[in-house]
Structure formats: C-alpha cells, structure tokens
Motif scaffolding. Structure first.
Motif, PDB file in Angstrom:
ATOM      1  N   HIS A 192      28.617  35.903  42.296  1.00 38.76           N
ATOM      2  CA  HIS A 192      29.861  35.328  42.818  1.00 38.76           C
ATOM      3  C   HIS A 192      30.805  36.384  43.376  1.00 38.76           C
ATOM      4  CE1 HIS A 192      29.051  31.224  41.346  1.00 38.76           C
ATOM      5  NE2 HIS A 192      28.415  31.831  40.366  1.00 38.76           N
ATOM      6  N   ASN A 193      30.272  37.592  43.590  1.00 36.72           N
ATOM      7  CA  ASN A 193      31.070  38.682  44.148  1.00 36.72           C
ATOM      8  C   ASN A 193      32.367  38.879  43.349  1.00 36.72           C
ATOM      9  OD1 ASN A 193      31.480  40.770  45.993  1.00 36.72           O
ATOM     10  ND2 ASN A 193      32.719  39.475  47.346  1.00 36.72           N
ATOM     11  N   ALA A 194      32.224  38.814  42.040  1.00 33.10           N
ATOM     12  CA  ALA A 194      33.380  38.925  41.158  1.00 33.10           C
ATOM     13  C   ALA A 194      33.615  40.379  40.759  1.00 33.10           C
ATOM     14  CB  ALA A 194      33.172  38.079  39.904  1.00 33.10           C
ATOM     15  N   ILE A 195      34.851  40.703  40.429  1.00 35.57           N
ATOM     16  CA  ILE A 195      35.187  42.008  39.881  1.00 35.57           C
ATOM     17  C   ILE A 195      34.740  42.032  38.430  1.00 35.57           C
ATOM     18  CG2 ILE A 195      37.083  43.565  39.277  1.00 35.57           C
ATOM     19  CD1 ILE A 195      38.623  42.359  41.649  1.00 35.57           C
ATOM     20  N   ASN A 196      33.946  43.009  38.085  1.00 35.60           N
ATOM     21  CA  ASN A 196      33.332  43.035  36.758  1.00 35.60           C
ATOM     22  C   ASN A 196      34.201  43.829  35.784  1.00 35.60           C
ATOM     23  OD1 ASN A 196      31.704  43.055  34.511  1.00 35.60           O
ATOM     24  ND2 ASN A 196      29.841  43.651  35.594  1.00 35.60           N
ATOM     25  N   LEU A 197      35.050  43.115  35.050  1.00 32.93           N
ATOM     26  CA  LEU A 197      35.817  43.721  33.956  1.00 32.93           C
ATOM     27  C   LEU A 197      35.182  43.363  32.616  1.00 32.93           C
ATOM     28  CD1 LEU A 197      39.565  43.205  35.007  1.00 32.93           C
ATOM     29  CD2 LEU A 197      37.952  45.010  35.649  1.00 32.93           C
ATOM     30  N   GLY A 198      33.926  42.953  32.671  1.00 28.10           N
ATOM     31  CA  GLY A 198      33.205  42.573  31.466  1.00 28.10           C
ATOM     32  C   GLY A 198      32.463  43.749  30.861  1.00 28.10           C
ATOM     33  N   GLN A 199      31.428  44.207  31.536  1.00 20.72           N
ATOM     34  CA  GLN A 199      30.615  45.285  30.992  1.00 20.72           C
ATOM     35  C   GLN A 199      31.398  46.597  30.986  1.00 20.72           C
ATOM     36  OE1 GLN A 199      26.743  45.441  32.721  1.00 20.72           O
ATOM     37  NE2 GLN A 199      25.897  46.721  31.109  1.00 20.72           N
ATOM     38  N   LYS A 206      39.092  51.860  38.449  1.00 19.54           N
ATOM     39  CA  LYS A 206      40.054  52.375  39.415  1.00 19.54           C
ATOM     40  C   LYS A 206      41.288  51.467  39.442  1.00 19.54           C
ATOM     41  CE  LYS A 206      36.953  52.212  42.681  1.00 19.54           C
ATOM     42  NZ  LYS A 206      36.185  52.323  43.957  1.00 19.54           N
ATOM     43  N   GLU A 207      42.446  52.045  39.772  1.00 22.65           N
ATOM     44  CA  GLU A 207      43.666  51.237  39.838  1.00 22.65           C
ATOM     45  C   GLU A 207      43.513  50.099  40.842  1.00 22.65           C
ATOM     46  OE1 GLU A 207      47.150  53.551  40.519  1.00 22.65           O
ATOM     47  OE2 GLU A 207      47.065  54.550  38.546  1.00 22.65           O
ATOM     48  N   SER A 208      42.862  50.372  41.943  1.00 20.85           N
ATOM     49  CA  SER A 208      42.687  49.331  42.961  1.00 20.85           C
ATOM     50  C   SER A 208      41.849  48.174  42.428  1.00 20.85           C
ATOM     51  CB  SER A 208      42.036  49.923  44.212  1.00 20.85           C
ATOM     52  OG  SER A 208      40.781  50.508  43.910  1.00 20.85           O
ATOM     53  N   THR A 209      40.865  48.488  41.586  1.00 23.49           N
ATOM     54  CA  THR A 209      40.039  47.436  40.981  1.00 23.49           C
ATOM     55  C   THR A 209      40.879  46.571  40.058  1.00 23.49           C
ATOM     56  OG1 THR A 209      38.094  48.880  41.062  1.00 23.49           O
ATOM     57  CG2 THR A 209      37.993  46.990  39.569  1.00 23.49           C
ATOM     58  N   LEU A 210      41.686  47.225  39.217  1.00 21.67           N
ATOM     59  CA  LEU A 210      42.532  46.487  38.284  1.00 21.67           C
ATOM     60  C   LEU A 210      43.561  45.633  39.033  1.00 21.67           C
ATOM     61  CD1 LEU A 210      43.118  49.331  35.640  1.00 21.67           C
ATOM     62  CD2 LEU A 210      41.455  47.461  35.535  1.00 21.67           C
ATOM     63  N   GLU A 211      44.119  46.184  40.090  1.00 22.15           N
ATOM     64  CA  GLU A 211      45.117  45.444  40.873  1.00 22.15           C
ATOM     65  C   GLU A 211      44.513  44.191  41.483  1.00 22.15           C
ATOM     66  OE1 GLU A 211      46.277  48.388  43.657  1.00 22.15           O
ATOM     67  OE2 GLU A 211      47.461  49.551  42.212  1.00 22.15           O
ATOM     68  N   GLU A 212      43.339  44.322  42.075  1.00 21.51           N
ATOM     69  CA  GLU A 212      42.708  43.163  42.709  1.00 21.51           C
ATOM     70  C   GLU A 212      42.321  42.110  41.674  1.00 21.51           C
ATOM     71  OE1 GLU A 212      41.256  40.416  45.265  1.00 21.51           O
ATOM     72  OE2 GLU A 212      42.543  42.150  45.684  1.00 21.51           O
ATOM     73  N   ALA A 213      41.841  42.568  40.512  1.00 22.35           N
ATOM     74  CA  ALA A 213      41.483  41.626  39.458  1.00 22.35           C
ATOM     75  C   ALA A 213      42.691  40.809  39.018  1.00 22.35           C
ATOM     76  CB  ALA A 213      40.881  42.369  38.266  1.00 22.35           C
ATOM     77  N   VAL A 214      43.807  41.484  38.807  1.00 21.46           N
ATOM     78  CA  VAL A 214      45.011  40.776  38.348  1.00 21.46           C
ATOM     79  C   VAL A 214      45.541  39.861  39.463  1.00 21.46           C
ATOM     80  CG1 VAL A 214      47.401  41.057  37.585  1.00 21.46           C
ATOM     81  CG2 VAL A 214      45.599  42.502  36.628  1.00 21.46           C
ATOM     82  N   ASN A 215      45.461  40.276  40.700  1.00 15.73           N
ATOM     83  CA  ASN A 215      45.883  39.401  41.800  1.00 15.73           C
ATOM     84  C   ASN A 215      45.109  38.093  41.778  1.00 15.73           C
ATOM     85  OD1 ASN A 215      47.829  41.134  42.826  1.00 15.73           O
ATOM     86  ND2 ASN A 215      46.412  42.129  44.265  1.00 15.73           N
ATOM     87  N   ARG A 216      43.850  38.169  41.375  1.00 19.92           N
ATOM     88  CA  ARG A 216      43.047  36.949  41.299  1.00 19.92           C
ATOM     89  C   ARG A 216      43.408  36.129  40.052  1.00 19.92           C
ATOM     90  NH1 ARG A 216      36.929  38.943  43.153  1.00 19.92           N
ATOM     91  NH2 ARG A 216      37.601  40.027  45.049  1.00 19.92           N
ATOM     92  N   LEU A 217      43.692  36.828  38.945  1.00 15.86           N
ATOM     93  CA  LEU A 217      44.002  36.123  37.691  1.00 15.86           C
ATOM     94  C   LEU A 217      45.367  35.444  37.751  1.00 15.86           C
ATOM     95  CD1 LEU A 217      42.711  38.733  35.101  1.00 15.86           C
ATOM     96  CD2 LEU A 217      41.681  36.517  35.631  1.00 15.86           C
TER      97      LEU A 217
END
Length: 383
Positions: A27-34, A368-379
């Motif tokens: 699903h082309n998701a940002i992986n904050l799981g593993q 990366k900060e950019s990864t965290l930012e994009e994840a939160v923008n989606r959440l």
C-alpha cells in the motif's frame, strides 16, 4: 507414503513484523512498524568494511569471534560498567542479538523448566522457551507505565523456575530498569539456582539522563547471567545481523557448545571493521541523545493528532494510545492505518500470548525527520 512433520511450533504463523512490512509495501505506506532506521549509517564504518574485504579478511574467523573485537568489547565493558570480562572465555560474537538469546535459552533449558517472562515481550522469547520444552510463566508489566510487579514475581517463583528474562531498554514499550528494580531482582535470586537472561540490545538508546542498569554492573547478577547485545541497533545496521553474548566462563563454555553446531562463525569482514570502529567511543556514547532528539521531534509532531504518548525512556520505540479515537482492536486499526492512511505500525497486543488489547500501537521513531513528518501528516487525517 510421505513423511509427516510434527510441528514444534504448531501455533506459530508469520511474524507480525513481516506481515506489516509486506502490507506497507503493498500500500506504499510509511513503515513505522518494523524497528530499523531509514537513514544511512556512518560512511566510515562502511569504508572499514570495504577495506577489510579488500585486505582479504573474508574467511572464517575463530568460532568465538575475532579476538581483537572481543578484546575491544572487554575494554568497552570495563569502561562503561567497571566489569572485568575475559575476552577469551566470556564473550562470543553471534549472528545477531536474537540468535544470542536463542542460544542462551537452549543452553540451559530442560523440558519442564519454568522461565519468567514479562509481557509485552519481544516475539522470539516464548517460542524459543517452548521449543526447548520449557514453560513460560507470564507476568504482565503494569499498564500504562509498564513497570515490574516484584511482589507478583516472588509469588510466581517455584522450584521449577530456571530463568528470569529481562529486557531493558524494553521492546516494545521503551521502559527501563531502575535501581529499585535491580535491588528487588538481587533479593529474589539470592541463594537460588535461577539464571538471568538480559536482553540489552538497546543499551545505548536510553534517554532523559537515565542510567542503563546492565547486569554487567553487578557481580552477583553477572555470575548467573547471559547478557545479549546487538551491533545492529548501536550502529544503524540492523541488516548485518551481528551481536554478542557476555557470560561467566562456566556458562559461556556451555553456550559455545550450542553455538558451534549452529552457525559456527559469524560474519568475518564485519568483525574486522567493528574492531576498528569501536575505538570511536563517541559513536555509541552520543547515541542516546541522537535518538532522544528523534523521539522528542516525533512526539511534538504527534501532538497534532489524537494519539496519546505513553512514556518511552529508551529503544527505537514509543507506544501511543488511541483510546478515545477508535473502538477497533489494535490489529484491526493497525491494518486500517496501513491500507487507508499509508502508515504502518505494530499492534502491541501481538507481544502478549493472550493478545491483551490496551488500545495501544507501537511506533518506530528511528527515522529521518522527513519520514516522521510525512507519517504524521497522514495520521492527522484520522479524526
């Protein structure tokens, strides 16, 4: 007539980390799981590996690990914990921390032995205990601070208790052992034949000015302990799968009997590189502040959502409660977040044998900060 397999793990399926990572990719998701960083490791360490390979250090090293690496680990341990460790007899290099844990459990457990395990627990603990014919005695950490109830531990001790398993900093909760925890542990195991297995793979990922209470600090605990570590967690190279175990010589002798007939020897080239890189003490001494900055940055971002942070004082992870957001189970919400919002997490219930559901998800902030930012923008869209 075909042979029949009688499964040693009849109830085991595919690990949740693989399930969620595959789902994230689909699903082309940002992986904050593993739990792995998405930023690059130090170029100097990469160069040291390349140099070691070009020098021809590509064949087996000693079964117990490259001696220079073990010597430098002994020096590091003495510097950090004032413990005198014999690199010849008390350190073994392993293909990862999980392997070290598996080998330590297999070394001591006999059918019918009992092992005290605190839940939520890293997913390899209980299956490894059961593979060895032993019985996990499950004790829940108190919710929501995830502390150990030592009175309950004392009640669960029996003549069959062979081992107590500890994990600090803790995966998945980020809790850490305190000086009081150590005092309670010392009192419980004193004058007993109980072993300790201490999973300390996140030893340097500890925050808020707290001290890592390693078993290596306490001679009376170390004499009955297998202490397991991971280079992958320390140097942002989890895919290397290289770690080590520290134990008294009498225990390590038996550990190596299992080790020699399993992997025999760990990655040689990487060991040469790590032996040189360990001279840079600042690389691991500054790791806690580096990851704390990421934890704090992610926490500030998450304040824009309805998720509520639970305390995390170490590791790659922070738990977030979604109580009040949804009545879904942890697993159902984790799947929906991945499919509909493009963010993969881990349901904390999978770290309990009975799938205890506290409406909490595990997020990995080692990104990366950019990864965290994009994840939160989606959440943020989950309102």
């Amino acid at each position: 007539m075909l042979p029949t397999i009688h499964s040693k793990q009849p109830n085991a399926g595919t690990t949740i980390f693989t399930v969620m990572s595959v789902l994230a990719a689909e699903h082309n998701a940002i992986n904050l799981g593993q739990g792995f960083p998405d930023f690059l490791m130090d170029e100097e360490l990469v160069a040291l590996v390349n140099a070691a390979m070009q020098k021809g250090n590509n064949q087996y090293v000693h079964m117990n690990g490259l001696m220079l690496l073990r010597e430098r680990l002994a020096e590091k341990i003495n510097s950090l914990y004032a413990a005198t460790i014999n690199p010849e007899t008390e350190i073994t290099i392993t293909p990862g921390g999980t392997y070290a844990i598996f080998t330590a459990l297999t070394t001591v457990l006999q059918p019918g032995d009992e092992v005290i395990v605190f839940e939520p627990a890293y997913d390899s603990y209980i299956p490894t205990i059961e593979i060895n014919g032993a019985v996990p005695v499950l004790i829940p950490l108190t919710f929501p601070d995830y502390k150990i109830d030592w009175e309950l531990v004392q009640q669960k001790i029996s003549p069959k208790t062979k081992m107590i398993m500890l994990n600090s900093p803790h995966n998945p909760t980020g809790s850490v052992l305190s000086a009081n925890d150590i005092a309670q542990l010392r009192a419980i195991v004193k004058d007993t034949g109980i072993f300790i297995l201490s999973d300390e793979v996140y030893e340097h990922l500890i925050f808020d000015g707290l001290r890592h209470e390693s078993m290596l600090r306490y001679p009376d605990l170390l004499e009955r302990s297998f202490v397991c570590f991971s280079f992958g967690k320390t140097y942002h190279c989890t895919g290397w799968k290289i770690g080590y175990c520290v134990a008294p010589a009498i225990l390590m002798t038996e550990f190596r009997k299992i080790h020699q007939f399993n992997c025999f020897s760990s990655n040689s080239t990487v060991q040469f590189a790590l032996a040189e890189y360990l001279l840079h003490k600042e690389k691991y001494l500054q790791l806690g502040s580096f990851l704390q900055t990421k934890r704090d940055y992610f926490s500030r971002l998450m304040q824009q959502t309805k998720f509520k942070a639970l305390p995390s004082h170490g590791s790659y992870f922070q738990l977030y409660s979604y109580d009040g957001i949804s009545d879904e189970s942890e697993k159902d919400l984790a799947i929906r977040l991945t499919k509909e919002y493009g963010v993969a997490t881990i349901p904390t219930s999978v770290f309990y044998k009975n799938n205890t559901d506290n409406k909490v998800l595990r997020f990995c902030f080692a990104k990366k900060e950019s990864t965290l930012e994009e994840a939160v923008n989606r959440l943020i869209k989950l309102m």
